[in-house]
Design a protein around this motif. Structure first.
Motif, PDB file in Angstrom:
ATOM      1  N   GLU A  16       0.886  -1.117  -0.182  1.00 48.97           N
ATOM      2  CA  GLU A  16      -0.041   0.402   0.131  1.00 48.97           C
ATOM      3  C   GLU A  16       0.751   1.142  -0.073  1.00 48.97           C
ATOM      4  O   GLU A  16       0.518   2.268  -0.390  1.00 48.97           O
ATOM      5  CB  GLU A  16      -0.808   0.227   1.539  1.00 48.97           C
ATOM      6  N   HIS A  17       1.904   1.541   0.175  1.00 46.46           N
ATOM      7  CA  HIS A  17       2.974   2.404   0.774  1.00 46.46           C
ATOM      8  C   HIS A  17       4.282   1.840  -0.573  1.00 46.46           C
ATOM      9  O   HIS A  17       5.234   3.000  -0.115  1.00 46.46           O
ATOM     10  CB  HIS A  17       3.709   2.917   2.064  1.00 46.46           C
ATOM     11  N   GLY A  18       3.829   1.313  -1.035  1.00 46.87           N
ATOM     12  CA  GLY A  18       4.533   1.716  -3.138  1.00 46.87           C
ATOM     13  C   GLY A  18       5.788   0.092  -3.451  1.00 46.87           C
ATOM     14  O   GLY A  18       6.253   0.443  -4.111  1.00 46.87           O
ATOM     15  N   TYR A  19       5.894   0.055  -1.789  1.00 48.09           N
ATOM     16  CA  TYR A  19       6.971  -1.511  -2.168  1.00 48.09           C
ATOM     17  C   TYR A  19       6.974  -2.348  -3.151  1.00 48.09           C
ATOM     18  O   TYR A  19       5.643  -2.728  -3.069  1.00 48.09           O
ATOM     19  CB  TYR A  19       7.378  -1.770  -0.695  1.00 48.09           C
ATOM     20  N   GLU A  20       7.123  -2.833  -3.556  1.00 48.75           N
ATOM     21  CA  GLU A  20       7.516  -3.577  -4.617  1.00 48.75           C
ATOM     22  C   GLU A  20       8.012  -5.259  -3.311  1.00 48.75           C
ATOM     23  O   GLU A  20       8.604  -5.724  -3.312  1.00 48.75           O
ATOM     24  CB  GLU A  20       8.568  -4.170  -5.779  1.00 48.75           C
ATOM     25  N   VAL A  21       6.776  -5.945  -3.533  1.00 46.54           N
ATOM     26  CA  VAL A  21       6.823  -6.967  -1.941  1.00 46.54           C
ATOM     27  C   VAL A  21       6.759  -8.905  -2.775  1.00 46.54           C
ATOM     28  O   VAL A  21       5.983  -8.409  -3.492  1.00 46.54           O
ATOM     29  CB  VAL A  21       6.101  -7.043  -1.293  1.00 46.54           C
ATOM     30  N   ASP A  22       7.656  -9.350  -2.024  1.00 43.26           N
ATOM     31  CA  ASP A  22       7.965 -10.754  -2.099  1.00 43.26           C
ATOM     32  C   ASP A  22       7.437 -11.148  -0.495  1.00 43.26           C
ATOM     33  O   ASP A  22       8.151 -11.144   0.628  1.00 43.26           O
ATOM     34  CB  ASP A  22       9.688 -11.774  -2.812  1.00 43.26           C
ATOM     35  N   ALA A  23       6.845 -12.198  -0.423  1.00 43.72           N
ATOM     36  CA  ALA A  23       6.043 -12.658   0.502  1.00 43.72           C
ATOM     37  C   ALA A  23       6.837 -13.999   0.814  1.00 43.72           C
ATOM     38  O   ALA A  23       5.249 -14.290  -0.072  1.00 43.72           O
ATOM     39  CB  ALA A  23       4.503 -11.728   0.781  1.00 43.72           C
ATOM     40  N   VAL A  70      -3.773  -4.527  -3.915  1.00 37.06           N
ATOM     41  CA  VAL A  70      -2.750  -4.099  -4.040  1.00 37.06           C
ATOM     42  C   VAL A  70      -2.257  -5.392  -4.754  1.00 37.06           C
ATOM     43  O   VAL A  70      -2.324  -6.255  -3.685  1.00 37.06           O
ATOM     44  CB  VAL A  70      -1.960  -3.892  -2.674  1.00 37.06           C
ATOM     45  N   ASP A  71      -0.660  -5.414  -5.295  1.00 42.21           N
ATOM     46  CA  ASP A  71      -0.055  -6.584  -5.289  1.00 42.21           C
ATOM     47  C   ASP A  71       1.323  -7.133  -5.105  1.00 42.21           C
ATOM     48  O   ASP A  71       1.701  -6.157  -4.060  1.00 42.21           O
ATOM     49  CB  ASP A  71       0.480  -6.352  -7.328  1.00 42.21           C
ATOM     50  N   VAL A  72       0.976  -7.834  -4.604  1.00 43.22           N
ATOM     51  CA  VAL A  72       1.909  -9.077  -4.051  1.00 43.22           C
ATOM     52  C   VAL A  72       2.847 -10.257  -4.538  1.00 43.22           C
ATOM     53  O   VAL A  72       1.345 -11.084  -5.553  1.00 43.22           O
ATOM     54  CB  VAL A  72       1.940  -9.499  -1.950  1.00 43.22           C
ATOM     55  N   ASN A  73       3.713 -10.353  -4.342  1.00 46.82           N
ATOM     56  CA  ASN A  73       4.348 -11.815  -5.440  1.00 46.82           C
ATOM     57  C   ASN A  73       4.040 -12.734  -3.675  1.00 46.82           C
ATOM     58  O   ASN A  73       4.997 -12.705  -2.764  1.00 46.82           O
ATOM     59  CB  ASN A  73       5.299 -11.685  -5.299  1.00 46.82           C
ATOM     60  N   TRP A  74       3.424 -13.470  -3.346  1.00 45.93           N
ATOM     61  CA  TRP A  74       3.232 -14.683  -2.407  1.00 45.93           C
ATOM     62  C   TRP A  74       4.023 -16.039  -3.434  1.00 45.93           C
ATOM     63  O   TRP A  74       4.084 -16.432  -3.595  1.00 45.93           O
ATOM     64  CB  TRP A  74       1.531 -14.999  -2.520  1.00 45.93           C
ATOM     65  N   ILE A  75       4.852 -16.272  -1.976  1.00 41.05           N
ATOM     66  CA  ILE A  75       5.522 -17.383  -2.481  1.00 41.05           C
ATOM     67  C   ILE A  75       5.666 -18.799  -1.419  1.00 41.05           C
ATOM     68  O   ILE A  75       5.448 -18.294   0.037  1.00 41.05           O
ATOM     69  CB  ILE A  75       7.012 -16.613  -2.463  1.00 41.05           C
ATOM     70  N   LEU A 111      -1.768 -17.477   3.261  1.00 38.91           N
ATOM     71  CA  LEU A 111      -1.381 -17.316   1.663  1.00 38.91           C
ATOM     72  C   LEU A 111      -2.621 -17.010   1.190  1.00 38.91           C
ATOM     73  O   LEU A 111      -3.080 -15.433   0.342  1.00 38.91           O
ATOM     74  CB  LEU A 111      -0.450 -18.326   1.319  1.00 38.91           C
ATOM     75  N   GLU A 112      -4.076 -18.077   1.162  1.00 32.56           N
ATOM     76  CA  GLU A 112      -5.349 -17.704   0.487  1.00 32.56           C
ATOM     77  C   GLU A 112      -5.837 -16.351   1.676  1.00 32.56           C
ATOM     78  O   GLU A 112      -6.658 -15.818   0.486  1.00 32.56           O
ATOM     79  CB  GLU A 112      -5.805 -19.213   0.559  1.00 32.56           C
ATOM     80  N   ARG A 113      -6.000 -16.403   2.493  1.00 32.24           N
ATOM     81  CA  ARG A 113      -6.519 -15.393   3.066  1.00 32.24           C
ATOM     82  C   ARG A 113      -5.609 -13.643   2.840  1.00 32.24           C
ATOM     83  O   ARG A 113      -6.580 -12.853   2.877  1.00 32.24           O
ATOM     84  CB  ARG A 113      -6.574 -15.745   4.779  1.00 32.24           C
ATOM     85  N   ALA A 114      -3.936 -14.139   2.447  1.00 40.47           N
ATOM     86  CA  ALA A 114      -3.275 -12.752   2.183  1.00 40.47           C
ATOM     87  C   ALA A 114      -3.829 -12.878   1.589  1.00 40.47           C
ATOM     88  O   ALA A 114      -3.970 -11.417   0.951  1.00 40.47           O
ATOM     89  CB  ALA A 114      -1.965 -13.405   2.363  1.00 40.47           C
ATOM     90  N   ARG A 115      -3.958 -13.323   0.025  1.00 43.83           N
ATOM     91  CA  ARG A 115      -4.353 -13.023  -1.057  1.00 43.83           C
ATOM     92  C   ARG A 115      -5.742 -12.521  -1.497  1.00 43.83           C
ATOM     93  O   ARG A 115      -5.556 -11.126  -1.764  1.00 43.83           O
ATOM     94  CB  ARG A 115      -4.545 -14.433  -2.101  1.00 43.83           C
TER      95      ARG A 115
END
Length: 212
Positions: free
Chosen positions: A55-62, A82-87, A70-74
């Motif tokens: 939300e604050h502009g980071y490109e995030v790997d999690a 927002v977009d996050v690369n969930w691993i 991770l399903e709850r996180a998505r």
């Protein structure tokens, strides 16, 4: 031995499972002082830190071992647009390769064993923000066994090859439950690109609240 994936999935599927929406206070409070860019959130759980950073502009790997978390996180990320690369990976098996991060966050995951690899994944000038439960002589919330808690100064000693920006051991109320407290160690440290490292002038450990 129970597979970590199954154990954590069971925890996140539990009928009484409740997980906070807000990021850890240290991350929220220090955001303006942290470097921008690419972030890694280790043991992200339901993504409270990862989504906040996105939300604050980071490109995030999690990274997390639990499919359920991770399903709850998505879902949380979708709700916040927002977009996050969930691993989906066990931290023990996660390899960032040649990727370097400007910020790495580790919240309430006993990561001492993997800190050398995480520190190597910091870009020059990158910051590690780590927080975890401490052993305590007083009743506190968190892991029932000291096996899953840090001893006083464990986290600090593990990061003396970084520039220590802040280190604190304290008790604090659990968000949303003023009657219950946790004992935590919180560290913020930077990977310097040259020159001497710097350290706190004196111990900040609260000997009344944590056992050594």
């Amino acid at each position: 031995m129970t597979d970590p994936r199954d154990r954590w999935n069971e925890r996140y599927e539990g009928p009484t499972a409740e997980f906070p929406d807000d990021p850890v206070p240290e991350l929220e409070g220090r955001l303006s002082t942290l470097p921008d860019g690419r972030a890694l959130d280790v043991a992200t759980g339901t993504g409270r830190n990862a989504v906040f950073l996105a939300e604050h502009g980071y490109e995030v790997d999690a990274v997390d071992v639990s499919d359920v978390a991770l399903e709850r996180a998505r879902d949380r990320a979708a709700d916040r647009s927002v977009d996050v690369n969930w691993i989906r990976a066990d931290v023990a098996d996660f390899d960032p390769g040649c990727q370097r991060y400007d910020l790495i966050t580790v919240s309430f995951f006993a990561a001492l064993e993997w800190l050398p690899d995480l520190k190597d994944a910091l870009a020059p000038g990158g910051v590690l923000l780590s927080e975890h439960h401490l052993r305590s002589s007083d009743p506190v919330a968190g892991p029932s066994s000291d096996r899953y808690r840090y001893r006083s100064n464990d986290l600090l000693r593990a990061c003396l090859d970084l520039t220590i920006l802040s280190y604190e051991e304290r008790r604090r109320p659990i968000a949303g439950d003023a009657d219950e407290t946790i004992a935590v160690a919180t560290l913020v440290a930077r990977r310097s690109s040259g020159g001497r490292q710097s350290y706190p002038n004196e111990s900040v450990a609260d000997s009344d609240s944590t056992s050594r």
